[in-house]
Scaffold this motif. Structure first.
Motif, PDB file in Angstrom:
ATOM      1  N   GLU A   1      -1.846  -0.073  -9.001  1.00 38.22           N
ATOM      2  CA  GLU A   1      -2.578   1.071  -8.451  1.00 38.22           C
ATOM      3  C   GLU A   1      -3.967   0.598  -8.039  1.00 38.22           C
ATOM      4  OE1 GLU A   1      -2.939   4.181 -11.301  1.00 38.22           O
ATOM      5  OE2 GLU A   1      -0.796   4.613 -11.383  1.00 38.22           O
TER       6      GLU A   1
ATOM      7  N   SER B   1       0.836  -1.195   0.000  1.00 41.68           N
ATOM      8  CA  SER B   1       0.000   0.000   0.000  1.00 41.68           C
ATOM      9  C   SER B   1       0.871   1.245   0.000  1.00 41.68           C
ATOM     10  CB  SER B   1      -0.931   0.020   1.215  1.00 41.68           C
ATOM     11  OG  SER B   1      -0.181   0.108   2.417  1.00 41.68           O
ATOM     12  N   ALA B   2       0.306   2.347  -0.466  1.00 44.52           N
ATOM     13  CA  ALA B   2       1.053   3.606  -0.523  1.00 44.52           C
ATOM     14  C   ALA B   2       1.498   4.011   0.879  1.00 44.52           C
ATOM     15  CB  ALA B   2       0.183   4.696  -1.139  1.00 44.52           C
TER      16      ALA B   2
ATOM     17  N   GLN C   1      -4.389   5.288  -5.989  1.00 45.98           N
ATOM     18  CA  GLN C   1      -3.220   5.289  -5.113  1.00 45.98           C
ATOM     19  C   GLN C   1      -2.249   4.205  -5.572  1.00 45.98           C
ATOM     20  OE1 GLN C   1      -2.467   7.444  -2.513  1.00 45.98           O
ATOM     21  NE2 GLN C   1      -4.225   8.546  -3.351  1.00 45.98           N
TER      22      GLN C   1
ATOM     23  N   ARG D   1       2.389  12.519  -5.919  1.00 48.31           N
ATOM     24  CA  ARG D   1       2.004  11.133  -6.178  1.00 48.31           C
ATOM     25  C   ARG D   1       3.173  10.335  -6.772  1.00 48.31           C
ATOM     26  NH1 ARG D   1      -2.514   8.886 -10.437  1.00 48.31           N
ATOM     27  NH2 ARG D   1      -2.229   6.683  -9.968  1.00 48.31           N
TER      28      ARG D   1
ATOM     29  N   THR E   1       4.882   7.113  -4.954  1.00 42.05           N
ATOM     30  CA  THR E   1       5.017   5.835  -5.648  1.00 42.05           C
ATOM     31  C   THR E   1       6.437   5.303  -5.553  1.00 42.05           C
ATOM     32  OG1 THR E   1       3.268   6.452  -7.218  1.00 42.05           O
ATOM     33  CG2 THR E   1       4.737   4.651  -7.861  1.00 42.05           C
TER      34      THR E   1
END
Length: 329
Positions: free
Chosen positions: A135, A55-56, A139, A216, A220
């Motif tokens: 993704e 997860s981010a 996210q 973002r 990532t």
């Protein structure tokens, strides 16, 4: 210190069993030919293959930067040197390995040709009902794959003597005669194993980057690189962690080379990567890398040590990076 890293999926596969249960679905005849050459009946496969999805992660509050060793080299990945703790970035689609069996041959699909069991990993996740994505809900959820065999090398560069006047990359792959494709593959008698980071860059932008887009991209890369450190410590506790990357998101997605250089270098230093090796293709690529790296140096020099990360990000926003144009691959 990385404190917000969460593994969403963890799977380990025996490669022979994986291939038997989930053979890749290869829709283009060139892809079928290359797979049959790299994985003939009776081929022995080494494993295991470990797949994780993350997860981010939340970015750190402070701009505490590790002394990451940075090296820029010409050309493309050669996968040379040690295997333990070395990770190669896959310039992924949001749908993991979605075009592996198609007529396409950009960086993502080339890695799938050279690492034929990547297609089987996608099919295994889908059969299990797992999301085969990098993704979710806008996210990033990077996917890491450790220990997959690179069973062949496929030469995409132009070769006049071999008849490949314009090479085999991108859309030229499907249009090439089968004999040219066959001549461009070298099957490895003793395949080495690779560790890959599948992370998708945003695409489709026009004009200037918005701060949210830059953040973002940073999230990532930071998540993926931090996960590579975590997995390296799990598998090879004493190995230095090295990331090998390039102009991620700067082909079909039209990303800005200077921005994508800066953000990957920043992510590596925030995560604490020991070494980052940047494959810059050619002289123009090395100039673009140096510009992006110099931009980061100036942004860091303009602030204070261990300042809030938001302040450093604000100075990145002030660089007014603009999107480029897709190269059509």
């Amino acid at each position: 210190m990385i404190t917000s890293l969460t593994c969403l999926v963890r799977r380990e596969y025996d490669p022979g069993a994986l291939l038997a249960a989930h053979p890749p679905i290869l829709r283009h005849p060139h892809k079928r030919m290359l797979f049959d050459l790299a994985c003939p009946p009776g081929a022995v496969h080494r494993g295991p293959i470990a797949l994780t999805r993350w997860s981010a992660a939340a970015l750190p509050a402070r701009a505490t930067l590790a002394p990451t060793e940075i090296a820029v080299v010409p050309g493309y990945y050669d996968y040379a040197g040690r295997e333990d703790g070395v990770w190669h970035v896959n310039f992924a689609d949001p749908q993991l390995f979605v075009a592996y069996g198609s007529a396409l041959l950009a960086q993502d699909e080339l890695q799938c040709v050279e690492h034929p069991l990547l297609g089987s990993l996608r099919e295994a996740l889908l059969a299990e009902g797992q999301p085969a994505v990098t993704e979710k809900d806008l996210q990033p959820t990077p996917v890491l794959i450790a220990g997959v065999e690179r069973r062949c090398t496929f030469e995409t560069a132009p070769d006049f003597e071999a008849g490949r006047l314009y090479g085999l990359y991108g859309n030229r792959f499907a249009a090439a005669p089968a004999e040219h494709v066959r001549a461009a593959v070298h099957v490895h008698a003793a395949p080495r194993r690779s560790n890959l980071i599948a992370m998708a860059a945003p695409g489709g932008g026009r004009g200037p980057y918005f701060p949210a887009q830059l953040e973002r991209i940073l999230v990532t890369a930071y998540t993926a690189f931090a996960a590579a450190i975590a997995e390296s410590r799990r598998a090879w506790p004493d190995a230095a962690v090295e990331i090998r990357t390039g102009f991620w998101g700067c082909g079909a997605f039209g990303g800005n080379r200077h921005a994508m250089t800066l953000l990957q270098l920043l992510a590596a230093r925030l995560a604490g990567v020991d070494r980052l090796q940047f494959h810059a293709f050619d002289d123009a690529g090395q100039r673009d890398f140096r510009t992006g790296a110099a931009d980061l140096d100036r942004v860091i020099a303009a602030g204070a040590a261990d300042e809030p990360l938001a302040a450093l990000q604000g100075r990145v926003d002030d660089l007014d990076y603009a999107w480029g144009v897709s190269d059509g691959t």
